[in-house]
Design an enzyme around this catalytic site. Structure first.
Site, mmCIF file in Angstrom:
data_model
loop_
_atom_site.group_PDB
_atom_site.id
_atom_site.type_symbol
_atom_site.label_atom_id
_atom_site.label_comp_id
_atom_site.label_asym_id
_atom_site.label_seq_id
_atom_site.Cartn_x
_atom_site.Cartn_y
_atom_site.Cartn_z
ATOM 1 N NE ARG A 166 2.018 -2.279 -0.207
ATOM 2 C CZ ARG A 166 2.193 -1.938 1.183
ATOM 3 N NH1 ARG A 166 2.584 -2.930 2.122
ATOM 4 N NH2 ARG A 166 2.366 -0.473 1.388
ATOM 5 C CE LYS A 193 5.136 -0.029 -3.386
ATOM 6 N NZ LYS A 193 3.835 0.365 -4.329
ATOM 7 N NE ARG A 277 -2.016 -0.973 0.877
ATOM 8 C CZ ARG A 277 -1.265 -1.172 2.126
ATOM 9 N NH1 ARG A 277 -1.645 -2.199 2.829
ATOM 10 N NH2 ARG A 277 -0.483 -0.255 2.523
ATOM 11 C CG HIS A 300 -0.833 3.458 3.960
ATOM 12 N ND1 HIS A 300 -2.076 2.872 4.061
ATOM 13 C CD2 HIS A 300 -0.428 3.350 2.913
ATOM 14 C CE1 HIS A 300 -2.345 2.666 2.711
ATOM 15 N NE2 HIS A 300 -1.399 3.094 2.138
ATOM 16 C CE1 TYR A 309 -7.307 4.021 -0.697
ATOM 17 C CE2 TYR A 309 -5.560 4.131 0.887
ATOM 18 C CZ TYR A 309 -5.970 3.654 -0.155
ATOM 19 O OH TYR A 309 -4.821 3.093 -1.237
#
Length: 326
Positions: A166, A193, A277, A300, A309
């Site tokens: 990120r 995050k 990303r 993730h 994705y």
């Protein structure tokens, strides 16, 4: 005193009978329970809601379910669903901080939000994923000269793409977080995050086959040329090429990606920091990487996002329409 002054979204604590030092320590921990960016957003959203209530002659604290429902209905004409949900979160936090029941949990507010979702849809509008060939073109567009800006930009884009970082993770890196070895580069993410508790994780960046687009070699060149020994890895540079001590801002990553996308002949409006990303995950999926390996790199926690994705990367690689003989 205004409603904004009455309540702090930091989470104020009551307790006049408690020792002042203990109470202040508790307040300090409460303030750190949420990320600074989240708190800033809550404060901004709360001020906006207070302004709306003042104009409508309604009390913001405690707010009625009817006024909150009317407020988000009005927001539906100008805000996305995600932004409306954040406004509701801010209203809920303000009530929680004052020991009041939040009107956001009422059936009226929930049903209003549900109707907004059905009317507006919730599909996110994300930036285009920068695939491997796009990254190569961006790196070429950054210039091959020895200038510090071009070298920094190449290192930033290549590391962001290879590490699936990120933008906040990229600009938050320090020299001490990078360890070079025979297999490549090990990057230690001390906070992200999805890791607000600071547990940290390590991300491996292997050497690339092409020295010009190898994220490890280009990053080494950036560190050496900039003379960096400690502190921020990616720093601001003046237009005259003077390196600053302060780290880059997150928004600068988006500006650099857009700049290099334009030089590569791509539409800069479609690209931003998240393109690096998203591009990693999509390009890895196209190349046949497993869900597990992609998630190990991106960090993730939910396989659903990664599978999106993978679906994007397989739209044409595994497309039944290509078997129709048209």
């Amino acid at each position: 005193m205004t409603p904004t002054e009455v309540v702090s979204i930091h989470g104020e604590l009551q307790g006049a009978d408690l020792p002042p030092s203990a109470l202040e320590q508790a307040r300090e921990f409460a303030r750190k329970s949420k990320a600074p960016s989240t708190l800033r957003g809550y404060r901004s959203d709360w001020r906006e809601f207070c302004g709306w209530c003042d104009a409508q002659g309604q009390a913001p604290l405690p707010a009625s379910a009817e006024s909150v429902a009317a407020y988000i209905a009005e927001c539906a004409g100008r805000l996305k669903v995600g932004s409306i949900q954040r406004r509701l979160n801010a209203i809920a936090e303000a009530h929680k901080a004052s020991g009041l029941e939040s009107p956001t949990t009422s059936g009226m507010v929930r049903n209003t939000l549900k109707g907004i979702r059905r009317s507006l849809g919730t599909a996110p509008t994300q930036k285009t994923a920068a695939l491997t060939e796009d990254i190569r073109a961006m790196v070429e567009g950054a210039g091959a000269g020895p200038g510090p800006i071009g070298l920094r930009d190449r290192a930033l884009v290549l590391l962001g793409f290879a590490g699936a970082f990120r933008r906040s993770e990229l600009v938050g890196l320090d020299i001490e977080d990078c360890s070079f070895g025979s297999d490549g580069l090990t990057v230690t993410l001390r906070r992200s995050k999805t890791d607000q508790d600071g547990v940290g994780r390590k991300v491996g960046i292997p050497y690339g086959s092409n020295p010009e687009s190898c994220p490890v070699r280009v990053l080494q060149a950036w560190i050496t040329q900039a003379g960096l020994v400690a502190g921020p890895l990616f720093r601001a540079i003046t237009r005259h090429g003077v390196l600053r001590e302060r780290r880059m801002a997150g928004l600068a990553v988006a500006r650099i990606v857009k700049k290099l996308a334009l030089r590569a002949g791509l539409d800069p409006a479609k690209y931003a920091g998240h393109s690096l990303r998203a591009g990693h995950a999509t390009s890895a999926a196209i190349a046949g990487a497993s869900e597990r390996s992609i998630m190990n790199q991106t960090g993730h926690r939910s396989v659903q996002m990664v599978r999106r994705y993978i679906r994007d990367g397989s739209l044409f690689r595994e497309n039944s329409a290509g078997k129709l003989g048209l």
